[in-house]
Design a protein around this motif. Structure first.
Motif, PDB file in Angstrom:
ATOM      1  N   PHE A  77       3.986  -3.188   2.283  1.00 46.90           N
ATOM      2  CA  PHE A  77       5.016  -2.309   2.811  1.00 46.90           C
ATOM      3  C   PHE A  77       4.964  -1.030   1.995  1.00 46.90           C
ATOM      4  O   PHE A  77       5.195  -1.062   0.777  1.00 46.90           O
ATOM      5  N   LEU A  78       4.645   0.085   2.651  1.00 48.02           N
ATOM      6  CA  LEU A  78       4.442   1.358   1.973  1.00 48.02           C
ATOM      7  C   LEU A  78       5.299   2.453   2.603  1.00 48.02           C
ATOM      8  O   LEU A  78       5.612   2.396   3.791  1.00 48.02           O
ATOM      9  N   LEU A 103      -5.615  -7.920   5.405  1.00 48.82           N
ATOM     10  CA  LEU A 103      -4.570  -6.969   5.015  1.00 48.82           C
ATOM     11  C   LEU A 103      -3.837  -6.469   6.256  1.00 48.82           C
ATOM     12  O   LEU A 103      -4.470  -6.067   7.238  1.00 48.82           O
ATOM     13  N   ILE A 104      -2.510  -6.487   6.176  1.00 44.20           N
ATOM     14  CA  ILE A 104      -1.667  -5.879   7.205  1.00 44.20           C
ATOM     15  C   ILE A 104      -0.726  -4.930   6.478  1.00 44.20           C
ATOM     16  O   ILE A 104       0.101  -5.360   5.673  1.00 44.20           O
ATOM     17  N   ALA A 105      -0.891  -3.630   6.719  1.00 44.24           N
ATOM     18  CA  ALA A 105      -0.089  -2.609   6.044  1.00 44.24           C
ATOM     19  C   ALA A 105       0.982  -2.086   6.994  1.00 44.24           C
ATOM     20  O   ALA A 105       0.685  -1.692   8.126  1.00 44.24           O
ATOM     21  N   PHE A 106       2.213  -2.088   6.526  1.00 50.12           N
ATOM     22  CA  PHE A 106       3.347  -1.558   7.281  1.00 50.12           C
ATOM     23  C   PHE A 106       3.785  -0.271   6.596  1.00 50.12           C
ATOM     24  O   PHE A 106       4.222  -0.298   5.447  1.00 50.12           O
ATOM     25  N   VAL A 107       3.644   0.847   7.304  1.00 48.98           N
ATOM     26  CA  VAL A 107       3.963   2.159   6.740  1.00 48.98           C
ATOM     27  C   VAL A 107       5.270   2.658   7.336  1.00 48.98           C
ATOM     28  O   VAL A 107       5.416   2.758   8.559  1.00 48.98           O
ATOM     29  N   LEU A 108       6.212   2.959   6.464  1.00 46.23           N
ATOM     30  CA  LEU A 108       7.511   3.457   6.876  1.00 46.23           C
ATOM     31  C   LEU A 108       7.382   4.912   7.302  1.00 46.23           C
ATOM     32  O   LEU A 108       6.857   5.736   6.555  1.00 46.23           O
ATOM     33  N   GLY A 109       7.828   5.239   8.500  1.00 45.17           N
ATOM     34  CA  GLY A 109       7.770   6.626   8.940  1.00 45.17           C
ATOM     35  C   GLY A 109       7.790   6.760  10.452  1.00 45.17           C
ATOM     36  O   GLY A 109       7.983   5.791  11.180  1.00 45.17           O
ATOM     37  N   ARG A 110       7.572   8.004  10.899  1.00 45.72           N
ATOM     38  CA  ARG A 110       7.544   8.316  12.338  1.00 45.72           C
ATOM     39  C   ARG A 110       6.206   8.966  12.684  1.00 45.72           C
ATOM     40  O   ARG A 110       5.532   9.533  11.826  1.00 45.72           O
ATOM     41  N   ARG A 111       5.846   8.906  13.938  1.00 49.41           N
ATOM     42  CA  ARG A 111       4.578   9.485  14.410  1.00 49.41           C
ATOM     43  C   ARG A 111       4.462  10.976  14.113  1.00 49.41           C
ATOM     44  O   ARG A 111       3.383  11.475  13.892  1.00 49.41           O
ATOM     45  N   GLU A 134      12.933   1.890   9.000  1.00 50.57           N
ATOM     46  CA  GLU A 134      13.714   1.136   8.015  1.00 50.57           C
ATOM     47  C   GLU A 134      14.413  -0.076   8.598  1.00 50.57           C
ATOM     48  O   GLU A 134      14.602  -1.068   7.915  1.00 50.57           O
ATOM     49  N   ARG A 135      14.804   0.012   9.837  1.00 50.27           N
ATOM     50  CA  ARG A 135      15.528  -1.085  10.463  1.00 50.27           C
ATOM     51  C   ARG A 135      14.652  -1.839  11.454  1.00 50.27           C
ATOM     52  O   ARG A 135      15.167  -2.519  12.330  1.00 50.27           O
ATOM     53  N   GLY A 136      13.335  -1.744  11.289  1.00 52.06           N
ATOM     54  CA  GLY A 136      12.409  -2.455  12.158  1.00 52.06           C
ATOM     55  C   GLY A 136      12.470  -3.952  11.934  1.00 52.06           C
ATOM     56  O   GLY A 136      13.010  -4.434  10.945  1.00 52.06           O
ATOM     57  N   SER A 137      11.881  -4.698  12.862  1.00 51.27           N
ATOM     58  CA  SER A 137      11.989  -6.156  12.792  1.00 51.27           C
ATOM     59  C   SER A 137      11.309  -6.726  11.550  1.00 51.27           C
ATOM     60  O   SER A 137      11.834  -7.638  10.918  1.00 51.27           O
ATOM     61  N   VAL A 138      10.161  -6.193  11.151  1.00 54.55           N
ATOM     62  CA  VAL A 138       9.470  -6.758   9.984  1.00 54.55           C
ATOM     63  C   VAL A 138      10.175  -6.381   8.691  1.00 54.55           C
ATOM     64  O   VAL A 138      10.271  -7.182   7.763  1.00 54.55           O
ATOM     65  N   VAL A 144      12.855  -6.072   2.971  1.00 52.88           N
ATOM     66  CA  VAL A 144      12.222  -5.090   2.095  1.00 52.88           C
ATOM     67  C   VAL A 144      13.228  -4.005   1.746  1.00 52.88           C
ATOM     68  O   VAL A 144      13.818  -3.381   2.622  1.00 52.88           O
ATOM     69  N   SER A 145      13.419  -3.796   0.443  1.00 49.76           N
ATOM     70  CA  SER A 145      14.357  -2.769  -0.005  1.00 49.76           C
ATOM     71  C   SER A 145      13.724  -1.813  -1.007  1.00 49.76           C
ATOM     72  O   SER A 145      14.377  -0.880  -1.464  1.00 49.76           O
ATOM     73  N   ALA A 146      12.463  -2.047  -1.357  1.00 54.74           N
ATOM     74  CA  ALA A 146      11.767  -1.186  -2.316  1.00 54.74           C
ATOM     75  C   ALA A 146      10.314  -1.040  -1.880  1.00 54.74           C
ATOM     76  O   ALA A 146       9.759  -1.934  -1.242  1.00 54.74           O
ATOM     77  N   TYR A 147       9.746   0.071  -2.230  1.00 48.80           N
ATOM     78  CA  TYR A 147       8.360   0.351  -1.871  1.00 48.80           C
ATOM     79  C   TYR A 147       7.588   0.737  -3.122  1.00 48.80           C
ATOM     80  O   TYR A 147       8.150   1.428  -3.971  1.00 48.80           O
ATOM     81  N   PRO A 148       6.354   0.330  -3.271  1.00 47.96           N
ATOM     82  CA  PRO A 148       5.615  -0.600  -2.415  1.00 47.96           C
ATOM     83  C   PRO A 148       6.057  -2.040  -2.652  1.00 47.96           C
ATOM     84  O   PRO A 148       6.488  -2.400  -3.739  1.00 47.96           O
TER      85      PRO A 148
END
Length: 177
Positions: A77-78, A103-111, A134-138, A144-148
């Protein structure tokens, strides 16, 4: 009473007041400090089942909790606004050999965020990537409350957690046993 006597009494009262304030601060710090027992606060519990989630990947696919039931995988989670996250993405991009685990990377953000798009591009060769909010299902499922944040899963269970994915790579050896 002389001026000197009044000054001494005033200084004594101020010193006692300062001592009480200092003791209160020390007491508060002890109550709120994070010791070694709290090192994994905010991370999923090891041994817990992978919670239900479904996210769209950048290549048009979908990744769900069901995809994590048949073998080990490293979830990252990045956030593009986080310096350690950018360093992690850069390490993965420069890594010569593939990771010993999926590896499955989840990147916080918008297109429309250039920083998020750059991070997704840098992770493209390392594994599967998904853009999340931030409020996505994963994010909600794993709390997740901290990155990475790095989570090693195997057979639908959380096997290990850390804030640095390299801490979890040796955990892959334990999964094989």
């Amino acid at each position: 009473m002389s001026i000197l006597g009044v000054a001494v009494c005033l200084l004594a009262v101020l010193t006692l007041l300062n001592l009480f304030v200092l003791l209160g601060v020390v007491r508060r710090l002890r109550a709120t400090s994070h010791g070694p027992a709290d090192a994994h606060a905010g991370l999923p519990d090891i041994g817990s089942a992978v919670p239900h989630f479904s996210e769209s990947t950048v290549d048009g696919g979908t990744v769900t909790d069901g995809d994590l039931r048949d073998g080990p995988a490293l979830l990252l989670f990045l956030s593009p606004g986080c310096e350690p996250c950018r360093e992690t993405a850069g390490r993965l991009e420069r890594q010569a050999e593939p990771l010993p685990v999926r590896l499955i990377a989840f990147v916080l953000g918008r297109r429309d965020e250039p920083a998020a798009e750059d991070m997704l591009r840098s992770l493209a060769g390392a594994g599967t990537a998904a853009l999340i909010d931030e409020r996505g299902s994963v994010t909600t499922a794993f709390g997740v409350s901290a990155y990475p944040t790095a989570v090693m899963v195997d057979a639908g269970l959380v096997a290990a957690t850390s804030f640095d994915y390299t801490d979890l790579l040796p955990a892959r050896e334990a999964l094989a046993r």
